[in-house]
Write an enzyme that holds these catalytic residues in place. Sequence first.
Site, short mmCIF file in Angstrom:
data_model
loop_
_atom_site.label_atom_id
_atom_site.label_comp_id
_atom_site.label_asym_id
_atom_site.label_seq_id
_atom_site.Cartn_x
_atom_site.Cartn_y
_atom_site.Cartn_z
N ASN A 10 0.87 -1.18 0.00
CA ASN A 10 0.00 0.00 0.00
C ASN A 10 0.90 1.23 0.00
O ASN A 10 1.55 1.52 1.00
CB ASN A 10 -0.88 -0.05 1.27
CG ASN A 10 -1.68 1.22 1.47
OD1 ASN A 10 -1.77 2.07 0.59
ND2 ASN A 10 -2.26 1.36 2.66
N TRP A 11 0.94 1.92 -1.12
CA TRP A 11 1.86 3.05 -1.26
C TRP A 11 1.32 4.32 -0.59
O TRP A 11 2.02 5.33 -0.52
CB TRP A 11 2.18 3.32 -2.73
CG TRP A 11 2.88 2.16 -3.41
CD1 TRP A 11 3.24 0.96 -2.85
CD2 TRP A 11 3.32 2.10 -4.79
NE1 TRP A 11 3.87 0.17 -3.79
CE2 TRP A 11 3.93 0.84 -4.98
CE3 TRP A 11 3.25 2.99 -5.86
CZ2 TRP A 11 4.47 0.45 -6.21
CZ3 TRP A 11 3.78 2.60 -7.08
CH2 TRP A 11 4.39 1.34 -7.25
N LYS A 12 0.09 4.29 -0.15
CA LYS A 12 -0.54 5.45 0.50
C LYS A 12 -0.35 6.70 -0.37
O LYS A 12 -0.36 6.60 -1.59
CB LYS A 12 0.00 5.62 1.93
CG LYS A 12 -0.10 4.31 2.73
CD LYS A 12 0.12 4.46 4.19
CE LYS A 12 -0.03 3.12 4.88
NZ LYS A 12 0.09 3.19 6.32
N HIS A 96 -9.47 0.85 4.98
CA HIS A 96 -8.16 1.02 5.64
C HIS A 96 -8.34 1.93 6.86
O HIS A 96 -9.13 2.87 6.84
CB HIS A 96 -7.14 1.63 4.66
CG HIS A 96 -5.75 1.62 5.23
ND1 HIS A 96 -5.32 2.58 6.12
CD2 HIS A 96 -4.73 0.76 5.08
CE1 HIS A 96 -4.08 2.30 6.48
NE2 HIS A 96 -3.69 1.20 5.86
N GLU A 98 -6.70 4.29 8.01
CA GLU A 98 -6.52 5.73 7.77
C GLU A 98 -7.78 6.34 7.15
O GLU A 98 -8.13 7.49 7.43
CB GLU A 98 -5.27 5.96 6.90
CG GLU A 98 -4.00 5.77 7.73
CD GLU A 98 -2.80 5.26 6.96
OE1 GLU A 98 -2.76 5.38 5.72
OE2 GLU A 98 -1.87 4.73 7.62
N GLU A 168 -5.21 -5.36 10.50
CA GLU A 168 -4.17 -4.36 10.76
C GLU A 168 -4.47 -3.65 12.07
O GLU A 168 -5.27 -2.70 12.11
CB GLU A 168 -4.16 -3.32 9.62
CG GLU A 168 -3.87 -3.92 8.27
CD GLU A 168 -3.35 -2.85 7.31
OE1 GLU A 168 -2.21 -2.98 6.86
OE2 GLU A 168 -4.07 -1.88 7.05
N GLY A 174 2.60 1.91 10.82
CA GLY A 174 3.52 3.04 10.68
C GLY A 174 4.24 3.39 11.97
O GLY A 174 4.84 4.45 12.08
N SER A 214 3.60 -2.45 10.16
CA SER A 214 5.06 -2.49 10.33
C SER A 214 5.69 -3.82 9.92
O SER A 214 6.65 -4.27 10.54
CB SER A 214 5.45 -2.13 11.77
OG SER A 214 4.98 -0.83 12.09
N GLY A 235 2.94 -1.25 4.25
CA GLY A 235 2.96 0.18 3.95
C GLY A 235 4.37 0.66 3.67
O GLY A 235 4.89 0.56 2.57
N GLY A 236 5.03 1.15 4.73
CA GLY A 236 6.35 1.77 4.58
C GLY A 236 7.35 0.93 3.80
O GLY A 236 8.06 1.43 2.92
P1 PGA Z 1 2.94 0.03 7.64
O1 PGA Z 1 1.47 0.25 7.02
O2 PGA Z 1 3.49 -1.24 7.01
O3 PGA Z 1 3.73 1.26 7.24
O4 PGA Z 1 2.78 -0.10 9.11
C1 PGA Z 1 0.61 -0.83 6.82
C2 PGA Z 1 -0.70 -0.35 6.26
O5 PGA Z 1 -1.17 0.72 6.65
O6 PGA Z 1 -1.31 -1.02 5.40
#
Ligand code: PGA
Length: 260
Positions: A10-12, A96, A98, A168, A174, A214, A235-236
Site C-alpha cells: 500500500n503506497w498510501k 483502511h 486511515e 491491521e 507506521g 510495520s 505500507g512503509g
Molecule cells: P505500515 O502500514 O506497514 O507502514 O505499518 C501498513 C498499512 O497501513 O497497510
Amino acid sequence: MSRRLFIAGNWKMHKGPRDADALAVELKRALVDHPSVDLAVAPPAISIPAVVARLQHTGIAVAGQDLHDQVSGAFTGAISGEMLAQAGATHVLVGHSERRALFGDTDQIVAAKLQAAFRAGLLPILCVGETLSERDAGQAEAVVARQLSTALSSLSIDQVLTLTIAYEPVWAIGTGRTASPAQAQEMHASIRGWLASRYPREVPATVRIQYGGSVKGSNAAGLLSQPDIDGALVGGAALTADSFQAIVAAAAQVGASSGH
Ligand code: PGA
C-alpha cells in the site's frame, strides 16, 4: 486446504505517476523470481495507469486504495470502482484504518464500498483492526467482529469467498511496533473462527487473511509462518523495491516450507 500467500504493498500518498513508474520498473526486476506468491501494489489513483502499463504480464496486480460507493455523480474529488477498473486496477483496499480515522469511513460506509467494489468487478481487500485503547480495554476481538459483521452483512457467499481480509491493528501501523506472531495469530484464528461460525466450511478454508502493521523483511517470516496468516499488507516497506522484495522472498520461503 492450502492458501497461497498474498503480499500487497500500500503506497498510501506516495509516488506520483513518474515516481510510481520508476518504482514499478524496479519491482518488475526484483520480483521476477517469486511466482509462488500472489502480489499486488496499491499506488495512488493518479498513478494507477502508469503502474498498470509497466506491470503488464508480470502477474503483479494493481489495486486502488479506496473507492466511492456510487458509480458516478456529483462527488468532487471522488473515484469510483468502475473508474479504477477502467484504469486497469483489479483489486481495491476497503476500510483502511486511515480512511476510517481520517476520512470518516464508518462501518456502514465500508459496507457500501465493499458492495461497490464487487459491483465494479474488483477484488476487495477489507481492512479491519482495533486501536490501542480498544486492545487495552480487552475489546480487540469484539471490535474486529463488529467491523466484519457490518461489512459482510449483505454479501453473498460467493462474494465472501473471493474476499481478502487484512487484519491491521491500528497501533502497529507506521509505528515500527508490530504485533508479535502469537498476537497476530490469535486474532487471525479468531477472524477465521468468526467466518467458520457463519458460513460453510469452504469459506474459512478459502478466505485469505493478511496481517498488516510495520511488516518488514526481518519480521515477515515469523508472521507468515503462523497457520492463519496468509500474507501481508505492507505500507512503509512497500516503498522501495529492496524492502518489498525482502518480504516477498520471506513469503516465498515460508510458502515453500509450509505448503501455505
Ligand atoms: P505500515 O502500514 O506497514 O507502514 O505499518 C501498513 C498499512 O497501513 O497497510
